[in-house]
Design an enzyme around this catalytic site. Structure first.
Site, short mmCIF file in Angstrom:
data_model
loop_
_atom_site.label_atom_id
_atom_site.label_comp_id
_atom_site.label_asym_id
_atom_site.label_seq_id
_atom_site.Cartn_x
_atom_site.Cartn_y
_atom_site.Cartn_z
N LYS A 158 0.85 -1.17 -0.05
CA LYS A 158 0.18 -0.07 -0.12
C LYS A 158 0.79 1.32 -0.04
CE LYS A 158 -4.01 -2.21 -0.19
NZ LYS A 158 -4.87 -1.90 -1.02
N SER A 212 -3.12 -12.34 3.85
CA SER A 212 -3.66 -12.21 2.46
C SER A 212 -2.48 -12.61 1.58
CB SER A 212 -4.00 -10.68 2.30
OG SER A 212 -2.71 -9.88 2.41
#
Length: 290
Positions: free
Chosen positions: A41, A252
């Site tokens: 991110k 994830s």
């Protein structure tokens, strides 16, 4: 001398040595936890803030607001601080304490709410008030464009154009949308594989969105296949990544690795790259590695 901004991106890729049992297939993990903020991110956070400042949409007097499940918030807290902009982050109360503390360490205000959907509604309302600027990673093209400009080209370069399958978890879908755009332009036969949780599974960083909350940047035609990942499979694979490959990552990443290995067993030969989204140390207060 480089600044923190200069070391975002160009993350390493490592080949799985033990988990992959198909000799005709090579599977690589792109280690996004090596970014300074600890996750993939950092890329969209940098591009969203920098692009907004270049367009004159925000300045050092602006107040930013964003909803996040964790990694984007940490990245935005880091980048907003470096650009001298204040930011409030709305995050689900189920998030690990490490995430909250990290955001606060970078100087962000953190507001905890019941769910990511509640956080998105809260951020939308504050953005609509005019007092705050909503970055809105779920609808902001600068999210996926960061991966079109950096992640996709790095994967193409580091595989010397030999990649056949790209696998990514889907949250905001920025990573898979940007990489799909770039990689398909280079070779339209590359298969783009997305991961989403099975019904009622809870996997941080991967979402099965209700229709009304589906990210506006998501274009389903850019994904060739979606693999559902159970919580149990994601946890088990995350632990195996650490124990068998030395890749200490979040759940994830385990989900994406599970999907990559599944694809790897279905084909005779190929080069598969999956995104290891973040580092495992921000999950230590959970039972992920317990």
């Amino acid at each position: 001398m480089a600044s923190v901004l200069d070391i975002i991106g160009n993350t390493p890729m490592v080949e799985l040595q033990r988990l992959n049992t198909n000799p005709g297939v090579r599977i690589f993990a792109k280690l996004e936890g090596n970014n300074p903020g600890g996750s993939v991110k950092d890329r969209p956070a940098l591009n969203m803030i920098r692009s907004a400042m270049e367009r004159g949409v925000i300045n050092k007097n602006s107040k930013l607001i964003e909803a996040t499940s964790g990694n984007t918030g940490i990245a935005l807290a880091l980048l907003a601080n470096l650009y001298g902009v204040s930011i409030e982050l709305a995050m689900p109360s189920t998030s690990t304490r490490e995430r909250v503390l990290t955001m606060e360490a970078y100087g962000a205000k953190v507001t905890l709410l019941d769910s990511i959907e509640a956080c998105r509604d809260y951020a939308d309302e504050k953005g609509a008030s005019g007092e705050f600027h909503l970055l809105n990673q779920f609808a902001n093209p600068d999210n996926f464009l960061s991966h079109y400009k950096s992640t996709g080209p790095e994967i193409w370069r580091d595989t010397e154009g030999s990649i056949t399958h790209f696998v990514s978890s889907m949250g905001t879908t920025g990573t898979i949308m940007g990489c799909s755009r770039f990689l398909k332009e280079k070779d339209s036969t590359i298969q783009i594989v997305g991961c989403q949780p099975t019904e009622n599974a809870s996997i941080p960083g991967i979402r099965r969105w209700p229709k009304e909350y589906l990210p506006k940047i998501f274009e389903p035609e850019r994904v060739d296949r979606i693999i559902d990942i159970s919580q149990e499979d994601a946890v088990a694979m995350t632990r195996r990544l650490a124990k068998e490959e030395g890749i200490f990552a979040g759940m994830s990443s385990g989900g994406a690795a599970y999907a990559a290995l599944k694809v790897g067993m279905e084909i005779e030969k190929g080069v598969i790259v999956f995104i290891a989204c973040d580092r495992g140390d921000r999950y230590l207060s959970s039972d992920l590695f317990g």
